[in-house]
Motif scaffolding. Structure first.
Motif, short mmCIF file in Angstrom:
data_model
loop_
_atom_site.label_atom_id
_atom_site.label_comp_id
_atom_site.label_asym_id
_atom_site.label_seq_id
_atom_site.Cartn_x
_atom_site.Cartn_y
_atom_site.Cartn_z
N SER A 116 0.92 -1.17 -0.06
CA SER A 116 0.00 0.01 0.13
C SER A 116 0.95 1.33 0.09
O SER A 116 1.85 1.27 0.46
CB SER A 116 -0.93 0.07 1.33
N PRO A 117 0.31 2.38 -0.50
CA PRO A 117 1.19 3.50 -0.65
C PRO A 117 1.72 4.11 0.66
O PRO A 117 2.89 4.57 0.83
CB PRO A 117 0.27 4.58 -1.18
N ASP A 118 1.17 3.94 1.79
CA ASP A 118 1.63 4.31 3.24
C ASP A 118 2.49 3.21 3.83
O ASP A 118 2.95 3.46 4.93
CB ASP A 118 0.60 4.57 4.14
N GLY A 119 2.64 1.97 3.18
CA GLY A 119 3.79 1.06 3.87
C GLY A 119 3.18 0.32 4.95
O GLY A 119 3.78 -0.63 5.53
N THR A 120 1.70 0.20 5.45
CA THR A 120 1.25 -0.49 6.15
C THR A 120 0.56 -1.54 5.81
O THR A 120 0.25 -2.55 7.03
CB THR A 120 0.19 0.41 6.95
N LYS A 121 0.31 -2.02 4.76
CA LYS A 121 -0.52 -3.17 4.17
C LYS A 121 0.16 -3.85 2.93
O LYS A 121 0.91 -3.07 2.28
CB LYS A 121 -1.86 -2.70 4.07
N VAL A 122 -0.02 -4.96 2.83
CA VAL A 122 0.18 -5.68 1.60
C VAL A 122 -0.79 -6.58 1.17
O VAL A 122 -1.56 -7.12 1.76
CB VAL A 122 1.53 -6.80 1.79
N ALA A 123 -1.28 -6.36 -0.23
CA ALA A 123 -2.13 -6.97 -0.79
C ALA A 123 -1.59 -8.36 -1.40
O ALA A 123 -0.46 -8.32 -1.93
CB ALA A 123 -2.94 -6.23 -1.90
N TYR A 124 -2.16 -9.42 -1.55
CA TYR A 124 -1.41 -10.61 -2.14
C TYR A 124 -2.51 -11.74 -2.44
O TYR A 124 -3.78 -11.51 -2.30
CB TYR A 124 -0.63 -11.39 -1.07
N VAL A 125 -2.38 -12.68 -3.04
CA VAL A 125 -3.24 -13.63 -3.67
C VAL A 125 -3.19 -14.70 -2.96
O VAL A 125 -1.87 -15.63 -2.69
CB VAL A 125 -2.93 -14.07 -5.27
N SER A 126 -4.23 -15.50 -2.46
CA SER A 126 -4.16 -16.87 -1.72
C SER A 126 -5.26 -17.76 -2.34
O SER A 126 -5.98 -17.40 -3.31
CB SER A 126 -4.40 -16.56 -0.24
N PHE A 127 -5.27 -19.05 -1.65
CA PHE A 127 -6.09 -20.04 -2.38
C PHE A 127 -6.93 -20.80 -1.19
O PHE A 127 -7.09 -21.83 -1.46
CB PHE A 127 -5.53 -20.98 -3.29
N GLU A 128 -7.06 -20.16 0.00
CA GLU A 128 -7.63 -20.67 0.84
C GLU A 128 -9.07 -21.12 0.76
O GLU A 128 -9.50 -21.93 1.47
CB GLU A 128 -7.77 -19.68 2.13
N LYS A 129 -9.60 -20.55 -0.19
CA LYS A 129 -11.11 -20.89 -0.64
C LYS A 129 -11.21 -21.87 -1.77
O LYS A 129 -12.16 -21.95 -2.63
CB LYS A 129 -11.81 -19.69 -0.86
N ARG A 130 -10.12 -22.54 -1.94
CA ARG A 130 -9.75 -23.63 -3.13
C ARG A 130 -9.80 -22.77 -4.66
O ARG A 130 -10.14 -23.20 -5.45
CB ARG A 130 -10.98 -24.49 -3.12
N LYS A 131 -9.48 -21.61 -4.41
CA LYS A 131 -9.52 -20.81 -5.81
C LYS A 131 -8.65 -19.34 -5.64
O LYS A 131 -8.61 -19.15 -4.17
CB LYS A 131 -10.70 -20.42 -6.43
N PRO A 132 -7.92 -18.92 -6.47
CA PRO A 132 -7.51 -17.62 -6.35
C PRO A 132 -8.33 -16.41 -5.49
O PRO A 132 -9.27 -16.18 -6.15
CB PRO A 132 -6.72 -17.16 -7.46
N VAL A 133 -7.90 -15.90 -4.65
CA VAL A 133 -8.68 -14.94 -4.03
C VAL A 133 -7.70 -13.82 -3.33
O VAL A 133 -6.73 -14.16 -2.93
CB VAL A 133 -9.36 -15.36 -2.51
#
Length: 430
Positions: free
Chosen positions: A204-221
Protein backbone atom coordinates in the motif's frame (compact mmCIF):
# COMPACT_ATOMS: atom_id res chain seq x y z
CA UNK A 1 -4.87 -18.74 -22.74
CA UNK A 2 -2.88 -16.91 -25.37
CA UNK A 3 -0.36 -15.38 -22.97
CA UNK A 4 1.58 -18.55 -22.28
CA UNK A 5 4.63 -17.38 -20.33
CA UNK A 6 5.38 -18.05 -16.69
CA UNK A 7 4.83 -14.34 -15.99
CA UNK A 8 1.22 -14.18 -17.10
CA UNK A 9 0.58 -17.68 -15.81
CA UNK A 10 1.77 -16.92 -12.28
CA UNK A 11 -0.89 -14.21 -12.03
CA UNK A 12 -3.54 -16.89 -12.54
CA UNK A 13 -2.02 -19.76 -10.57
CA UNK A 14 -4.21 -21.28 -7.85
CA UNK A 15 -2.44 -21.64 -4.49
CA UNK A 16 -3.43 -22.77 -1.01
CA UNK A 17 -2.27 -20.49 1.82
CA UNK A 18 -2.23 -20.64 5.60
CA UNK A 19 -2.01 -17.17 7.13
CA UNK A 20 0.01 -16.23 10.20
CA UNK A 21 -1.80 -14.04 12.71
CA UNK A 22 1.24 -11.93 13.60
CA UNK A 23 4.58 -11.06 12.07
CA UNK A 24 7.33 -13.30 13.43
CA UNK A 25 11.09 -13.07 13.06
CA UNK A 26 12.49 -15.07 10.17
CA UNK A 27 15.39 -17.41 10.78
CA UNK A 28 17.40 -16.77 7.61
CA UNK A 29 18.04 -13.18 6.49
CA UNK A 30 19.00 -12.28 2.96
CA UNK A 31 22.65 -11.77 2.17
CA UNK A 32 23.85 -9.24 -0.39
CA UNK A 33 26.54 -9.93 -2.99
CA UNK A 34 27.68 -6.94 -5.05
CA UNK A 35 28.22 -7.95 -8.66
CA UNK A 36 28.95 -4.52 -10.08
CA UNK A 37 29.60 -0.97 -8.96
CA UNK A 38 28.87 2.34 -10.56
CA UNK A 39 31.45 4.75 -11.84
CA UNK A 40 32.34 8.03 -10.12
CA UNK A 41 31.77 6.70 -6.62
CA UNK A 42 31.83 9.29 -3.86
CA UNK A 43 34.78 8.74 -1.44
CA UNK A 44 33.60 8.94 2.17
CA UNK A 45 35.13 8.19 5.57
CA UNK A 46 32.75 7.12 8.33
CA UNK A 47 34.46 7.08 11.73
CA UNK A 48 33.66 4.76 14.60
CA UNK A 49 31.06 6.50 16.77
CA UNK A 50 31.76 7.22 20.43
CA UNK A 51 29.67 5.03 22.73
CA UNK A 52 28.14 1.63 22.16
CA UNK A 53 24.79 0.07 21.31
CA UNK A 54 23.59 -3.52 20.76
CA UNK A 55 23.55 -2.85 16.99
CA UNK A 56 26.70 -1.85 15.13
CA UNK A 57 25.23 1.31 13.67
CA UNK A 58 28.36 2.35 11.80
CA UNK A 59 28.60 -1.04 10.10
CA UNK A 60 25.01 -0.72 8.86
CA UNK A 61 25.63 2.83 7.58
CA UNK A 62 28.78 1.77 5.74
CA UNK A 63 27.08 -1.28 4.21
CA UNK A 64 24.14 0.82 3.01
CA UNK A 65 26.37 3.35 1.30
CA UNK A 66 28.61 0.69 -0.24
CA UNK A 67 25.70 -1.46 -1.45
CA UNK A 68 24.22 1.52 -3.27
CA UNK A 69 27.18 1.44 -5.63
CA UNK A 70 27.52 5.20 -5.28
CA UNK A 71 30.13 5.42 -2.50
CA UNK A 72 33.72 4.34 -1.95
CA UNK A 73 34.64 3.71 1.69
CA UNK A 74 37.89 5.32 2.86
CA UNK A 75 39.58 3.28 5.60
CA UNK A 76 39.45 5.17 8.89
CA UNK A 77 41.84 2.82 10.68
CA UNK A 78 39.31 2.40 13.47
CA UNK A 79 39.42 6.08 14.44
CA UNK A 80 36.71 7.02 16.95
CA UNK A 81 35.39 10.56 16.55
CA UNK A 82 32.48 11.93 18.58
CA UNK A 83 29.92 14.34 17.25
CA UNK A 84 31.32 17.20 19.38
CA UNK A 85 35.00 16.42 18.74
CA UNK A 86 37.09 18.76 16.63
CA UNK A 87 37.85 17.27 13.23
CA UNK A 88 40.94 17.86 11.12
CA UNK A 89 39.27 17.63 7.72
CA UNK A 90 42.59 18.20 5.97
CA UNK A 91 43.81 14.84 7.29
CA UNK A 92 40.78 13.03 5.87
CA UNK A 93 41.04 14.92 2.61
CA UNK A 94 44.65 13.77 2.33
CA UNK A 95 43.45 10.18 2.77
CA UNK A 96 41.20 10.62 -0.25
CA UNK A 97 37.87 11.36 1.47
CA UNK A 98 35.53 13.98 0.04
CA UNK A 99 33.19 13.61 3.03
CA UNK A 100 33.60 12.62 6.67
CA UNK A 101 31.10 11.43 9.30
CA UNK A 102 31.48 11.52 13.09
CA UNK A 103 28.99 10.38 15.70
CA UNK A 104 28.11 9.67 19.31
CA UNK A 105 25.81 7.08 20.90
CA UNK A 106 24.50 7.74 24.42
CA UNK A 107 21.87 6.03 26.63
CA UNK A 108 18.56 7.94 26.67
CA UNK A 109 16.70 6.07 29.43
CA UNK A 110 14.06 3.35 29.28
CA UNK A 111 16.33 1.23 27.13
CA UNK A 112 16.52 3.91 24.42
CA UNK A 113 19.58 5.44 22.77
CA UNK A 114 20.35 8.84 21.31
CA UNK A 115 22.38 8.58 18.14
CA UNK A 116 23.92 11.86 16.97
CA UNK A 117 26.05 12.31 13.87
CA UNK A 118 27.60 15.08 11.82
CA UNK A 119 28.46 15.12 8.13
CA UNK A 120 31.35 17.19 6.80
CA UNK A 121 32.46 18.31 3.36
CA UNK A 122 36.17 17.44 3.57
CA UNK A 123 37.01 19.17 0.28
CA UNK A 124 35.64 22.58 1.23
CA UNK A 125 36.26 22.12 4.95
CA UNK A 126 32.77 22.78 6.23
CA UNK A 127 29.93 20.94 8.04
CA UNK A 128 26.92 19.77 6.05
CA UNK A 129 24.59 19.17 8.98
CA UNK A 130 23.53 16.16 10.99
CA UNK A 131 20.79 14.75 13.20
CA UNK A 132 20.18 13.59 16.76
CA UNK A 133 17.87 10.56 16.68
CA UNK A 134 16.34 8.83 19.69
CA UNK A 135 15.80 5.12 19.10
CA UNK A 136 14.62 2.05 20.96
CA UNK A 137 16.93 -0.95 20.88
CA UNK A 138 14.58 -2.66 18.40
CA UNK A 139 14.82 0.27 15.96
CA UNK A 140 18.57 0.83 15.96
CA UNK A 141 18.97 -0.65 12.46
CA UNK A 142 16.22 1.68 11.22
CA UNK A 143 18.09 4.58 12.81
CA UNK A 144 21.25 3.55 10.97
CA UNK A 145 19.31 3.40 7.70
CA UNK A 146 17.99 6.93 8.35
CA UNK A 147 21.55 8.17 8.85
CA UNK A 148 22.57 6.59 5.54
CA UNK A 149 19.54 8.19 3.86
CA UNK A 150 20.56 11.61 5.19
CA UNK A 151 24.11 11.20 3.90
CA UNK A 152 22.92 9.93 0.51
CA UNK A 153 20.59 12.87 0.00
CA UNK A 154 23.03 15.53 1.22
CA UNK A 155 25.87 14.33 -0.97
CA UNK A 156 24.02 13.06 -4.08
CA UNK A 157 20.88 15.19 -4.10
CA UNK A 158 18.45 12.25 -4.26
CA UNK A 159 16.38 10.84 -1.40
CA UNK A 160 17.80 7.59 -0.04
CA UNK A 161 15.77 4.38 0.26
CA UNK A 162 17.73 2.58 2.98
CA UNK A 163 14.91 3.08 5.51
CA UNK A 164 12.33 1.49 3.19
CA UNK A 165 11.32 -2.19 3.32
CA UNK A 166 11.11 -5.16 0.99
CA UNK A 167 8.55 -7.93 0.71
CA UNK A 168 9.34 -11.21 -0.98
CA UNK A 169 8.47 -14.90 -0.87
CA UNK A 170 10.91 -17.42 0.60
CA UNK A 171 10.58 -21.03 -0.57
CA UNK A 172 12.33 -23.53 1.67
CA UNK A 173 11.46 -27.20 1.15
CA UNK A 174 7.66 -27.60 1.33
CA UNK A 175 7.19 -24.21 3.02
CA UNK A 176 6.55 -20.74 1.64
CA UNK A 177 6.75 -17.52 3.60
CA UNK A 178 5.85 -13.96 2.80
CA UNK A 179 8.65 -12.01 4.45
CA UNK A 180 9.06 -8.34 5.24
CA UNK A 181 12.63 -7.10 5.65
CA UNK A 182 14.78 -4.00 5.76
CA UNK A 183 15.93 -2.71 2.36
CA UNK A 184 19.20 -4.64 2.81
CA UNK A 185 17.32 -7.91 3.41
CA UNK A 186 18.17 -7.98 7.12
CA UNK A 187 15.79 -8.11 10.12
CA UNK A 188 13.36 -10.23 8.08
CA UNK A 189 10.00 -11.06 9.62
CA UNK A 190 7.36 -13.56 8.51
CA UNK A 191 3.97 -12.08 7.65
CA UNK A 192 2.46 -15.23 6.14
CA UNK A 193 3.18 -18.97 6.27
CA UNK A 194 2.01 -21.47 3.67
CA UNK A 195 2.50 -25.01 2.41
CA UNK A 196 1.85 -23.74 -1.13
CA UNK A 197 3.21 -20.85 -3.22
CA UNK A 198 2.39 -17.22 -2.41
CA UNK A 199 2.17 -14.77 -5.31
CA UNK A 200 1.75 -11.11 -6.25
CA UNK A 201 2.41 -9.18 -3.01
CA UNK A 202 1.89 -5.42 -3.45
CA UNK A 203 2.57 -2.64 -0.92
CA UNK A 204 0.00 0.00 0.00
CA UNK A 205 1.23 3.58 -0.55
CA UNK A 206 1.55 4.21 3.21
CA UNK A 207 3.59 1.04 3.75
CA UNK A 208 1.25 -0.45 6.37
CA UNK A 209 -0.48 -3.10 4.23
CA UNK A 210 0.35 -5.72 1.61
CA UNK A 211 -2.18 -7.12 -0.83
CA UNK A 212 -1.54 -10.64 -2.13
CA UNK A 213 -3.21 -13.66 -3.73
CA UNK A 214 -4.18 -16.76 -1.74
CA UNK A 215 -6.14 -19.96 -2.42
CA UNK A 216 -7.66 -20.69 0.96
CA UNK A 217 -11.08 -20.97 -0.66
CA UNK A 218 -9.80 -23.48 -3.23
CA UNK A 219 -9.35 -20.77 -5.84
CA UNK A 220 -7.30 -17.57 -6.17
CA UNK A 221 -8.60 -14.85 -3.85
CA UNK A 222 -7.07 -11.42 -3.22
CA UNK A 223 -6.48 -10.42 0.41
CA UNK A 224 -5.24 -7.28 2.12
CA UNK A 225 -2.91 -7.94 5.05
CA UNK A 226 -2.46 -5.25 7.72
CA UNK A 227 1.16 -5.58 8.82
CA UNK A 228 1.05 -3.88 12.26
CA UNK A 229 -1.86 -6.00 13.48
CA UNK A 230 -1.51 -9.13 11.37
CA UNK A 231 -5.22 -8.95 10.49
CA UNK A 232 -6.36 -9.45 6.94
CA UNK A 233 -9.51 -9.16 4.89
CA UNK A 234 -10.78 -10.45 1.55
CA UNK A 235 -10.54 -7.85 -1.20
CA UNK A 236 -11.73 -9.82 -4.25
CA UNK A 237 -13.45 -13.20 -4.23
CA UNK A 238 -15.32 -13.26 -7.51
CA UNK A 239 -16.13 -16.28 -9.63
CA UNK A 240 -13.00 -17.66 -11.32
CA UNK A 241 -9.52 -16.25 -10.79
CA UNK A 242 -8.79 -13.17 -8.66
CA UNK A 243 -5.22 -11.98 -9.08
CA UNK A 244 -2.54 -9.29 -9.62
CA UNK A 245 -3.53 -6.57 -7.10
CA UNK A 246 -2.12 -3.05 -7.57
CA UNK A 247 -2.77 -0.04 -5.30
CA UNK A 248 -3.83 3.37 -6.56
CA UNK A 249 -1.41 6.15 -5.51
CA UNK A 250 -3.83 7.46 -2.85
CA UNK A 251 -4.47 3.98 -1.42
CA UNK A 252 -8.25 4.26 -1.80
CA UNK A 253 -8.64 1.50 -4.38
CA UNK A 254 -6.87 -1.32 -6.18
CA UNK A 255 -6.78 -2.63 -9.71
CA UNK A 256 -7.07 -6.40 -9.99
CA UNK A 257 -7.27 -9.02 -12.74
CA UNK A 258 -10.46 -11.10 -12.62
CA UNK A 259 -11.88 -13.83 -14.87
CA UNK A 260 -15.44 -13.52 -13.50
CA UNK A 261 -16.86 -12.74 -16.95
CA UNK A 262 -14.74 -15.15 -19.01
CA UNK A 263 -11.30 -14.00 -20.13
CA UNK A 264 -9.20 -12.28 -17.51
CA UNK A 265 -9.87 -8.50 -17.51
CA UNK A 266 -8.85 -5.51 -15.39
CA UNK A 267 -11.23 -4.32 -12.66
CA UNK A 268 -11.16 -1.66 -9.98
CA UNK A 269 -12.22 -2.29 -6.39
CA UNK A 270 -12.28 -0.01 -3.37
CA UNK A 271 -9.78 -0.81 -0.62
CA UNK A 272 -12.74 -1.77 1.60
CA UNK A 273 -13.73 -4.40 -1.02
CA UNK A 274 -16.72 -2.45 -2.38
CA UNK A 275 -17.43 -0.65 -5.64
CA UNK A 276 -16.26 -3.29 -8.12
CA UNK A 277 -15.97 -1.83 -11.63
CA UNK A 278 -14.75 -3.36 -14.88
CA UNK A 279 -12.07 -1.24 -16.58
CA UNK A 280 -10.76 -3.15 -19.62
CA UNK A 281 -13.02 -4.50 -22.32
CA UNK A 282 -11.43 -6.86 -24.79
CA UNK A 283 -11.78 -10.42 -25.98
CA UNK A 284 -8.17 -11.10 -25.01
CA UNK A 285 -6.38 -11.59 -21.71
CA UNK A 286 -5.72 -8.32 -19.85
CA UNK A 287 -3.67 -8.72 -16.67
CA UNK A 288 -0.90 -7.28 -14.45
CA UNK A 289 -2.40 -3.79 -13.93
CA UNK A 290 -0.26 -0.97 -12.54
CA UNK A 291 -1.32 2.61 -11.77
CA UNK A 292 0.79 5.49 -13.03
CA UNK A 293 2.31 7.64 -10.25
CA UNK A 294 -0.21 10.43 -10.89
CA UNK A 295 -3.13 7.98 -10.80
CA UNK A 296 -4.36 8.99 -14.26
CA UNK A 297 -3.45 5.79 -16.13
CA UNK A 298 -3.37 2.05 -15.65
CA UNK A 299 -0.66 0.13 -17.49
CA UNK A 300 -1.31 -3.57 -18.13
CA UNK A 301 -0.25 -6.62 -20.12
CA UNK A 302 -2.52 -7.81 -22.93
CA UNK A 303 -2.37 -10.15 -25.90
CA UNK A 304 -5.10 -8.25 -27.74
CA UNK A 305 -2.63 -7.57 -30.56
CA UNK A 306 -1.74 -11.23 -30.97
CA UNK A 307 1.24 -11.38 -28.60
CA UNK A 308 1.77 -10.05 -25.08
CA UNK A 309 2.55 -6.32 -25.04
CA UNK A 310 2.08 -3.47 -22.60
CA UNK A 311 -0.83 -1.07 -22.97
CA UNK A 312 -2.27 1.80 -20.97
CA UNK A 313 -5.80 3.07 -20.47
CA UNK A 314 -7.39 5.88 -18.42
CA UNK A 315 -7.68 4.94 -14.74
CA UNK A 316 -11.45 5.22 -15.15
CA UNK A 317 -11.41 2.48 -17.77
CA UNK A 318 -11.35 1.99 -21.55
CA UNK A 319 -14.76 3.63 -21.83
CA UNK A 320 -13.06 6.95 -20.99
CA UNK A 321 -10.58 6.94 -23.86
CA UNK A 322 -9.66 3.44 -25.00
CA UNK A 323 -6.38 1.58 -24.60
CA UNK A 324 -3.06 2.58 -26.17
CA UNK A 325 -0.17 0.26 -26.92
CA UNK A 326 3.04 1.33 -25.17
CA UNK A 327 5.71 -1.24 -26.11
CA UNK A 328 6.63 -1.82 -29.76
CA UNK A 329 10.20 -3.18 -29.68
CA UNK A 330 10.23 -6.94 -29.40
CA UNK A 331 7.45 -9.50 -29.74
CA UNK A 332 7.00 -10.27 -26.05
CA UNK A 333 6.84 -7.65 -23.24
CA UNK A 334 5.10 -8.19 -19.89
CA UNK A 335 4.96 -7.08 -16.23
CA UNK A 336 4.88 -3.26 -16.52
CA UNK A 337 6.14 -1.05 -13.68
CA UNK A 338 6.33 2.75 -13.88
CA UNK A 339 9.09 4.71 -12.15
CA UNK A 340 7.98 7.13 -9.40
CA UNK A 341 8.69 10.12 -11.66
CA UNK A 342 6.84 8.52 -14.58
CA UNK A 343 9.87 8.76 -16.90
CA UNK A 344 10.76 5.06 -17.16
CA UNK A 345 8.79 1.91 -17.82
CA UNK A 346 10.35 -1.28 -16.45
CA UNK A 347 9.17 -4.59 -17.86
CA UNK A 348 10.25 -8.12 -18.73
CA UNK A 349 11.18 -8.66 -22.39
CA UNK A 350 11.84 -11.95 -24.13
CA UNK A 351 15.25 -11.75 -25.77
CA UNK A 352 17.15 -14.61 -27.40
CA UNK A 353 15.05 -17.26 -25.70
CA UNK A 354 15.47 -15.69 -22.24
CA UNK A 355 13.58 -13.11 -20.23
CA UNK A 356 15.37 -9.89 -19.27
CA UNK A 357 14.56 -6.85 -17.19
CA UNK A 358 14.41 -3.86 -19.50
CA UNK A 359 13.51 -0.19 -19.24
CA UNK A 360 11.87 2.06 -21.80
CA UNK A 361 12.38 5.82 -21.81
CA UNK A 362 8.82 7.13 -21.93
CA UNK A 363 9.81 10.28 -23.83
CA UNK A 364 11.91 8.66 -26.56
CA UNK A 365 10.73 5.05 -26.64
CA UNK A 366 14.32 3.82 -26.35
CA UNK A 367 14.62 0.40 -24.68
CA UNK A 368 17.63 -0.79 -22.66
CA UNK A 369 18.23 -4.26 -21.19
CA UNK A 370 19.63 -3.88 -17.66
CA UNK A 371 20.72 -7.40 -16.72
CA UNK A 372 23.02 -10.20 -17.78
CA UNK A 373 20.61 -12.90 -16.52
CA UNK A 374 17.89 -14.64 -18.54
CA UNK A 375 15.17 -15.67 -16.06
CA UNK A 376 14.08 -12.25 -14.81
CA UNK A 377 10.60 -11.51 -13.49
CA UNK A 378 8.59 -9.31 -11.07
CA UNK A 379 10.30 -5.91 -11.37
CA UNK A 380 9.71 -3.30 -8.65
CA UNK A 381 11.09 0.25 -8.48
CA UNK A 382 12.66 1.66 -5.34
CA UNK A 383 10.75 4.63 -3.97
CA UNK A 384 13.38 7.06 -5.29
CA UNK A 385 13.29 5.52 -8.76
CA UNK A 386 17.06 4.88 -8.81
CA UNK A 387 17.01 1.08 -8.43
CA UNK A 388 14.84 -1.84 -9.54
CA UNK A 389 14.32 -5.00 -7.51
CA UNK A 390 13.48 -8.17 -9.43
CA UNK A 391 13.53 -11.97 -9.22
CA UNK A 392 15.91 -14.05 -11.32
CA UNK A 393 18.15 -17.13 -11.25
CA UNK A 394 21.82 -17.25 -10.29
CA UNK A 395 23.87 -20.42 -10.02
CA UNK A 396 20.76 -22.48 -10.69
CA UNK A 397 18.87 -20.98 -7.73
CA UNK A 398 16.03 -18.50 -7.56
CA UNK A 399 17.27 -15.25 -6.01
CA UNK A 400 16.38 -11.60 -5.80
CA UNK A 401 18.50 -8.97 -7.46
CA UNK A 402 18.66 -5.19 -7.62
CA UNK A 403 20.05 -3.06 -10.40
CA UNK A 404 20.47 0.68 -10.79
CA UNK A 405 18.40 2.18 -13.58
CA UNK A 406 21.60 2.95 -15.50
CA UNK A 407 22.59 -0.73 -15.27
CA UNK A 408 25.93 0.07 -13.61
CA UNK A 409 25.32 -1.39 -10.14
CA UNK A 410 24.00 -4.90 -9.61
CA UNK A 411 23.37 -6.88 -6.45
CA UNK A 412 22.29 -10.46 -5.76
CA UNK A 413 20.23 -11.13 -2.61
CA UNK A 414 19.91 -14.74 -1.53
CA UNK A 415 19.08 -16.96 1.43
CA UNK A 416 21.07 -20.07 2.32
CA UNK A 417 18.90 -23.14 2.09
CA UNK A 418 16.04 -21.31 0.38
CA UNK A 419 14.91 -19.63 -2.80
CA UNK A 420 13.43 -16.13 -2.97
CA UNK A 421 10.98 -14.70 -5.49
CA UNK A 422 7.99 -12.36 -5.95
CA UNK A 423 9.72 -9.20 -4.69
CA UNK A 424 8.12 -5.83 -4.05
CA UNK A 425 9.99 -2.72 -2.87
CA UNK A 426 8.05 -0.74 -0.28
CA UNK A 427 7.34 3.01 -0.29
CA UNK A 428 9.03 5.78 1.67
CA UNK A 429 7.99 5.56 5.31
CA UNK A 430 6.59 8.81 6.66
Amino acid sequence: MRISSQYAWRALVATWLTAACTIAHAQTPLTVDITGVGSNRYPIAVSTFKGTAPTDIVAVVKADLSNSGRFNQIDTGGATVGVDDSVDLGTWRAKGANAFVSGTITPAGNGNFQVSFRLYDAVNGQPLGGLALTSSQANLRLTAHKIADYIYQKLLGDRGVFATRLSYVLHNGPNYQLQISDSDGQDARVALNSREPIISPAWSPDGTKVAYVSFEKRKPVVYIHDLPSGRRAVLANERGNNSAPSWSPDGSKLAVALSRDGNTQIYQVNANAGGLKRLSRSGAIDTEPQYSPDGKWIYFTSDRGGGPQIYKMPAGGESEGGAQRVTFKGSYNVSPRISPDGKLLAFIARQGGGFKLSVQDMSTGDVTALTDTSHDESPSFAANGKYILYATQSGGRKVLAAVSVDGQTRQILQVRGGEVREPSWGPFMQ
